[in-house]
Design a protein around this motif. Structure first.
Motif, short mmCIF file in Angstrom:
data_model
loop_
_atom_site.label_atom_id
_atom_site.label_comp_id
_atom_site.label_asym_id
_atom_site.label_seq_id
_atom_site.Cartn_x
_atom_site.Cartn_y
_atom_site.Cartn_z
N UNK A 1 0.83 -1.20 0.00
CA UNK A 1 0.00 0.00 0.00
C UNK A 1 0.86 1.25 0.00
N UNK A 2 0.30 2.32 -0.54
CA UNK A 2 0.96 3.62 -0.57
C UNK A 2 -0.08 4.69 -0.29
N UNK A 3 0.35 5.71 0.43
CA UNK A 3 -0.53 6.83 0.73
C UNK A 3 0.07 8.08 0.11
N UNK A 4 -0.71 8.75 -0.73
CA UNK A 4 -0.26 9.97 -1.39
C UNK A 4 -1.11 11.13 -0.88
N UNK A 5 -0.48 12.10 -0.26
CA UNK A 5 -1.18 13.29 0.23
C UNK A 5 -0.91 14.45 -0.71
N UNK A 6 -1.97 15.09 -1.17
CA UNK A 6 -1.84 16.20 -2.12
C UNK A 6 -2.17 17.51 -1.41
N UNK B 1 1.94 -0.69 4.66
CA UNK B 1 2.16 0.56 3.93
C UNK B 1 3.66 0.69 3.67
N UNK B 2 4.04 0.69 2.40
CA UNK B 2 5.45 0.73 2.02
C UNK B 2 5.95 2.15 1.74
N UNK B 3 5.04 3.04 1.35
CA UNK B 3 5.48 4.38 0.99
C UNK B 3 4.46 5.44 1.39
N UNK B 4 4.97 6.58 1.85
CA UNK B 4 4.19 7.80 2.02
C UNK B 4 4.74 8.82 1.05
N UNK C 1 3.16 2.24 -10.46
CA UNK C 1 4.19 1.26 -10.83
C UNK C 1 4.67 0.42 -9.65
N UNK C 2 4.66 1.00 -8.43
CA UNK C 2 5.30 0.28 -7.33
C UNK C 2 4.34 -0.25 -6.27
N UNK C 3 3.08 0.15 -6.30
CA UNK C 3 2.17 -0.23 -5.23
C UNK C 3 0.93 -0.92 -5.79
N UNK C 4 0.29 -1.73 -4.91
CA UNK C 4 -0.93 -2.44 -5.31
C UNK C 4 -2.19 -1.69 -4.90
N UNK D 1 -4.43 -2.48 -10.20
CA UNK D 1 -4.14 -1.72 -8.98
C UNK D 1 -5.43 -1.05 -8.48
N UNK D 2 -5.57 -0.97 -7.15
CA UNK D 2 -6.75 -0.36 -6.55
C UNK D 2 -6.42 1.02 -6.02
#
Length: 414
Positions: free
Chosen positions: A6-11, A39-42, A61-64, A147-148
């Motif tokens: 998982x990855x979390x992207x904050x905009x 969670x692998x990336x923030x 590319x890097x997260x599911x 990817x979701x």
């Protein structure tokens, strides 16, 4: 069973500028862990279309599983939809129910809706619309090339409502896993991170499940235990067994766990022993007393304290003898002992604690910056004074003195 990355992207540019903290990512990571999602990336990206697009391409590319917070509002700098459209080529359409809700909001407020508010009702064609019961812009669930993606508003109460009602209930179905992750944080005071790690070296090297991670903090050291299992009962058994092993070695320094702070434990110990504490504070300037009275129920165990920064206040108000001040100085073992005893008597408490020293930036009475004396005195004749030499700037010396005082009171009450 599929293991999701998982990855979390904050905009939001306000996050990059430090105007607000990224508490959304912290909360989401904690919740996802309970459902067995690692969670692998923030990532945090400002309100710039090109950079948001780049962050989204990297995440794809890097997260599911990617959870995006922010950028769903009505203004020109809300660019989350536009950036995802660039990488997905998906059509944006207006969600009828969301638009009706937005229009009704402005009608009920007797306000004219500006045209840009229609943007908040735009969703990707074919997505699952996640109803926002706490605000206007809905969330979305989108599948893209296996990817979701979840898109959530940046307002914390709206994000939490949608995540809690729509995202988390579907995760077990999505992953096909019953595995959950749980952490237990053990808290220690009076022992350094390196010493703690040395005493637990073999346990840390052999860790598998749970994992053992020592972490230094401003008010002590913590060990975070993290375990994975299929049931709460098995998780608790793993964590408690490892906790017992650790406390068998370093239990003398242990004071609590998870959200507990040392001042809460001290207030509880004082209450259990039917004791009260008062503080005489020179260099700490009331910091110790503020810590104690920040705890619910502190009024029953702390009648007050005194900030006695000037030598005249130590002498005329607190009652430190002129002889002690004249011959030994205010930064001395003798002065600290009199301060602790006199504040105890002055406030009618069972225990008195005193702080005196040199916080800087220059030496005082020929004593170096960082020299501190902390003393404890009680009604039974017990007296203890310790000398410390703290490094750092003025603020850090004061804070370290306060933490050491909390440690001394905790050990006394134990």
């Amino acid at each position: 069973m599929r293991q999701y990355k998982a990855e979390i992207v904050a905009v939001g540019t306000e996050l990059l500028l430090g105007q607000i903290a990224n508490t959304n990512a912290q909360w989401l990571s904690q919740q996802l862990a309970m459902y067995g999602i690692n969670v692998y990336n923030h990532a945090v990206v400002g309100d710039n279309l090109q950079r948001v697009e780049e962050a989204f391409r990297l995440a794809q590319n890097r997260s599911d599983m990617i959870i995006v917070t922010g950028g769903l509002g009505p203004t020109e700098d809300d660019l989350t939809r536009e950036a995802f459209q660039l990488i997905s080529k998906m059509e944006l359409v207006e969600d009828k129910q969301s638009m009706e809700k937005i229009e009704l909001f402005f009608k009920n407020q007797n306000r004219t809706m500006t045209p840009n508010n229609r943007k908040q009702a735009r969703v990707f064609k074919g997505c699952t619309v996640l109803k926002n019961n706490a605000g206007m812009a809905p969330g979305m669930k989108v599948e893209l090339e296996g990817k979701t993606w979840f898109f959530l508003p940046g307002v914390p109460r709206e994000m939490k409502q949608i995540a809690g009602e729509k995202i988390f209930p579907s995760i077990k179905e999505l992953t096909g896993s019953n595995q959950i992750i749980k952490s237990l944080v053990l808290k220690f005071i009076g022992i350094g991170e390196s010493t703690l790690e040395h005493k637990l070296k073999d346990l840390i090297q052999a860790q598998t499940n749970p994992t053992i991670a020592p972490l230094a903090q401003e008010d002590g050291v913590v060990i975070r235990l993290t375990a994975k299992e299929d049931s709460e009962a098995d998780l608790d058994s793993l964590l408690n067994n490892t906790k017992t092993e650790i406390l068998d070695r370093v239990g003398n320094y242990y004071f609590g766990e998870d959200e507990q702070v040392i001042e809460q434990v001290i207030v509880q110990l004082l209450a259990n022993q039917n004791k009260k504490v008062a503080a005489a504070e020179s260099l700490t300037g009331g910091m110790f007393t503020e810590k104690i009275v920040s705890v619910d129920g502190a009024s029953a165990v702390c009648p007050g304290g005194i900030v006695c920064y000037d030598a005249k206040i130590k002498r005329d108000v607190l009652g430190v003898s002129a002889e002690t001040i004249g011959s030994k100085g205010t930064v001395s073992e003798e002065c600290a002992l009199e301060m602790a005893e006199n504040v105890r008597r002055l406030f009618g408490s069972h225990v008195g604690i005193a702080f005196t020293g040199v916080a800087g930036p220059t030496e005082t009475e020929g004593k170096p910056v960082g020299e501190v004396f902390i003393s404890i005195s009680d009604g039974s004749g017990y007296q203890k004074v310790e000398r410390f030499l703290f490094a750092g700037n003025r603020d850090s010396i004061r804070k370290r003195a306060c933490v050491k005082g909390l440690e001394m009171i905790f050990n006394y009450l134990k």
